[in-house]
Motif scaffolding. Sequence first.
Motif, PDB file in Angstrom:
ATOM      1  N   ASN A  88       0.902  -1.321  -0.033  1.00 29.88           N
ATOM      2  CA  ASN A  88      -0.150  -0.317   0.063  1.00 29.88           C
ATOM      3  C   ASN A  88       1.047   1.764  -0.095  1.00 29.88           C
ATOM      4  OD1 ASN A  88      -2.049   1.606   0.117  1.00 29.88           O
ATOM      5  ND2 ASN A  88      -3.142   1.068   2.091  1.00 29.88           N
ATOM      6  N   SER A  89       0.314   2.152  -0.617  1.00 31.44           N
ATOM      7  CA  SER A  89       0.817   3.526  -0.694  1.00 31.44           C
ATOM      8  C   SER A  89       0.832   3.848   1.278  1.00 31.44           C
ATOM      9  CB  SER A  89       0.031   4.701  -1.087  1.00 31.44           C
ATOM     10  OG  SER A  89       0.786   6.013  -0.978  1.00 31.44           O
ATOM     11  N   GLY A  90       2.425   4.665   0.669  1.00 29.63           N
ATOM     12  CA  GLY A  90       2.990   4.928   2.459  1.00 29.63           C
ATOM     13  C   GLY A  90       3.650   4.079   3.645  1.00 29.63           C
ATOM     14  N   VAL A  91       3.428   2.731   3.371  1.00 25.88           N
ATOM     15  CA  VAL A  91       3.989   1.745   3.761  1.00 25.88           C
ATOM     16  C   VAL A  91       5.108   1.825   3.680  1.00 25.88           C
ATOM     17  CG1 VAL A  91       3.646  -0.948   4.649  1.00 25.88           C
ATOM     18  CG2 VAL A  91       1.892   0.569   3.886  1.00 25.88           C
ATOM     19  N   PRO A 115      -1.889   6.417  -7.841  1.00 19.22           N
ATOM     20  CA  PRO A 115      -2.987   5.872  -7.202  1.00 19.22           C
ATOM     21  C   PRO A 115      -4.015   6.070  -8.654  1.00 19.22           C
ATOM     22  CG  PRO A 115      -2.775   5.559  -5.288  1.00 19.22           C
ATOM     23  CD  PRO A 115      -1.567   6.350  -6.547  1.00 19.22           C
ATOM     24  N   GLU A 116      -3.556   7.382  -8.972  1.00 19.03           N
ATOM     25  CA  GLU A 116      -4.759   8.352 -10.037  1.00 19.03           C
ATOM     26  C   GLU A 116      -3.560   7.718 -11.531  1.00 19.03           C
ATOM     27  OE1 GLU A 116      -4.591  12.656  -9.678  1.00 19.03           O
ATOM     28  OE2 GLU A 116      -4.316  12.052  -7.219  1.00 19.03           O
ATOM     29  N   MET A 117      -3.197   6.815 -11.163  1.00 22.22           N
ATOM     30  CA  MET A 117      -3.331   6.014 -12.531  1.00 22.22           C
ATOM     31  C   MET A 117      -4.826   5.055 -13.025  1.00 22.22           C
ATOM     32  SD  MET A 117      -0.563   6.070 -14.470  1.00 22.22           S
ATOM     33  CE  MET A 117      -0.940   4.153 -15.913  1.00 22.22           C
ATOM     34  N   ILE A 118      -5.205   4.655 -12.257  1.00 21.77           N
ATOM     35  CA  ILE A 118      -6.791   4.300 -12.428  1.00 21.77           C
ATOM     36  C   ILE A 118      -8.012   5.573 -12.634  1.00 21.77           C
ATOM     37  CG2 ILE A 118      -7.816   2.451 -10.849  1.00 21.77           C
ATOM     38  CD1 ILE A 118      -5.316   1.627  -9.730  1.00 21.77           C
ATOM     39  N   ALA A 119      -7.378   5.705 -11.828  1.00 23.27           N
ATOM     40  CA  ALA A 119      -9.270   7.538 -11.562  1.00 23.27           C
ATOM     41  C   ALA A 119      -8.002   8.255 -10.775  1.00 23.27           C
ATOM     42  CB  ALA A 119     -10.147   7.189 -10.476  1.00 23.27           C
ATOM     43  N   ALA A 121      -7.866  11.403  -7.942  1.00 22.70           N
ATOM     44  CA  ALA A 121      -8.226  11.516  -7.119  1.00 22.70           C
ATOM     45  C   ALA A 121      -9.511  12.721  -6.732  1.00 22.70           C
ATOM     46  CB  ALA A 121      -7.134  12.458  -6.240  1.00 22.70           C
ATOM     47  N   HIS A 122     -10.314  13.706  -7.627  1.00 20.29           N
ATOM     48  CA  HIS A 122     -11.349  14.142  -7.042  1.00 20.29           C
ATOM     49  C   HIS A 122     -12.678  13.550  -8.066  1.00 20.29           C
ATOM     50  CE1 HIS A 122     -10.531  15.210 -11.563  1.00 20.29           C
ATOM     51  NE2 HIS A 122     -11.214  14.972 -11.951  1.00 20.29           N
ATOM     52  N   SER A 123     -11.831  12.330  -9.179  1.00 14.72           N
ATOM     53  CA  SER A 123     -13.424  11.395  -9.564  1.00 14.72           C
ATOM     54  C   SER A 123     -14.611  10.722  -8.505  1.00 14.72           C
ATOM     55  CB  SER A 123     -13.014  10.616 -10.501  1.00 14.72           C
ATOM     56  OG  SER A 123     -12.196   9.414 -10.052  1.00 14.72           O
ATOM     57  N   VAL A 124     -15.108   9.997  -8.863  1.00 14.31           N
ATOM     58  CA  VAL A 124     -15.843   9.119  -8.063  1.00 14.31           C
ATOM     59  C   VAL A 124     -15.486   7.905  -7.896  1.00 14.31           C
ATOM     60  CG1 VAL A 124     -18.443   7.863  -7.879  1.00 14.31           C
ATOM     61  CG2 VAL A 124     -18.754  10.156  -8.669  1.00 14.31           C
ATOM     62  N   VAL A 125     -15.170   7.139  -8.979  1.00  9.61           N
ATOM     63  CA  VAL A 125     -14.603   6.025  -9.009  1.00  9.61           C
ATOM     64  C   VAL A 125     -13.263   6.213  -7.451  1.00  9.61           C
ATOM     65  CG1 VAL A 125     -12.475   4.136 -10.539  1.00  9.61           C
ATOM     66  CG2 VAL A 125     -14.887   5.489 -11.424  1.00  9.61           C
ATOM     67  N   TYR A 126     -12.368   6.956  -7.794  1.00  9.28           N
ATOM     68  CA  TYR A 126     -11.232   7.438  -6.730  1.00  9.28           C
ATOM     69  C   TYR A 126     -11.870   7.178  -5.401  1.00  9.28           C
ATOM     70  CZ  TYR A 126      -6.502   8.851  -4.701  1.00  9.28           C
ATOM     71  OH  TYR A 126      -5.565   8.409  -4.180  1.00  9.28           O
ATOM     72  N   HIS A 127     -13.011   7.951  -5.080  1.00 10.39           N
ATOM     73  CA  HIS A 127     -13.350   7.959  -3.648  1.00 10.39           C
ATOM     74  C   HIS A 127     -14.042   6.832  -3.356  1.00 10.39           C
ATOM     75  CE1 HIS A 127     -11.967  12.111  -2.540  1.00 10.39           C
ATOM     76  NE2 HIS A 127     -12.492  12.528  -3.742  1.00 10.39           N
ATOM     77  N   LYS A 128     -14.540   5.927  -4.678  1.00  8.76           N
ATOM     78  CA  LYS A 128     -15.462   4.891  -3.955  1.00  8.76           C
ATOM     79  C   LYS A 128     -14.719   3.188  -4.121  1.00  8.76           C
ATOM     80  CE  LYS A 128     -19.591   4.001  -5.359  1.00  8.76           C
ATOM     81  NZ  LYS A 128     -20.927   3.545  -6.027  1.00  8.76           N
ATOM     82  N   TYR A 129     -13.998   3.873  -5.200  1.00  6.17           N
ATOM     83  CA  TYR A 129     -12.900   2.304  -4.865  1.00  6.17           C
ATOM     84  C   TYR A 129     -11.309   2.183  -5.131  1.00  6.17           C
ATOM     85  CZ  TYR A 129     -17.415   1.368  -7.442  1.00  6.17           C
ATOM     86  OH  TYR A 129     -18.883   1.558  -7.693  1.00  6.17           O
ATOM     87  N   ILE A 130     -10.983   3.751  -4.756  1.00  2.00           N
ATOM     88  CA  ILE A 130      -8.924   4.139  -4.147  1.00  2.00           C
ATOM     89  C   ILE A 130      -8.768   3.559  -3.122  1.00  2.00           C
ATOM     90  CG2 ILE A 130      -6.843   4.195  -5.818  1.00  2.00           C
ATOM     91  CD1 ILE A 130      -8.893   4.937  -7.801  1.00  2.00           C
TER      92      ILE A 130
END
Length: 316
Positions: A88-91, A115-119, A121-130
Amino acid sequence: MSFEFVKVVTEDTVEIVTDDTLREMKEHGTMGFPFQYYSEHFDWSRLESVEWHWHKELELIDEVSGDMECQIGDRHLHLGENTGILINSGVIHRFQAPAGKEGSKCDFTDFLFSPEMIAPAHSVVYHKYIQPFLVSGIDYLILKKDIPWQGRMIEQMKETGRECRARRKAAELRIQINLGTMWLEIAEHMEEYLGESAIIPSKNNKNILNQARLRKMMQYIWDNYTERISLDDIAQAANISKSAALRCFRSGLQTSPVGYLNDYRLSRAKEHLLNDKGSISDVAMSVGFDNVGYFDRVFKRAFGVTPKQFIKQAST
């Protein structure tokens, strides 16, 4: 944008440069495409370890051939041919040979990506799944080939590697799609590995806070190991009590602050004994031991030989 998707790393080229929190300073990929694929080849007789560090990027490792261990906190994770790992990020983590395999070799592939390669940071996908995974307090996921959804992730990792090496037309888009396909497996099985941690913010925050405190104390030791420093000095570096510092090191590195300090001093002493022409007492003093007899004892306890015997062995 043009850059090499694949970078080859050996024990002669590995270099982990960190800031004062142990965050790795190296850029992985580019600002426009924060992704990098690494092909790594280590001879553990020449490389003692890839030392403690962390990064904002997620890290995926696959195709381990030979012997390698990933240490995260007090967990020593053996990585083999049929397993992968998502860090994970930051570990904070490090890589080394498993105990008793210090002279072995290891080949593996890994890639780091934002993580923003996937979606975004401001997107719904990021907040729901990342974001739920990033803040879950989960340090890592071991991926096993015989578990269907994890096996699919491992195969997708291999496919991503092939895309990186082939550099076909629209390679960046193909890589991004592969990352999204892998993350879909993570998202669909989130309840299996998050459990209660996903709904207990205090637990997540505590884990993140302990990581940050540990980084500060480790960096203080790295910067001041040549001086006389105490448990209180180490704890003050993170503005916590001595008992909290003890708990933080025990849960994060399975040792005490003073134990880690001595181990770090001894690792630096080995380097000086191999490369410097000074006396053993000079080396002991240079790494923070003011008693040569004590230095001899702890060196032998750690490495099985006295400093004098170590020098003799190294010169033969």
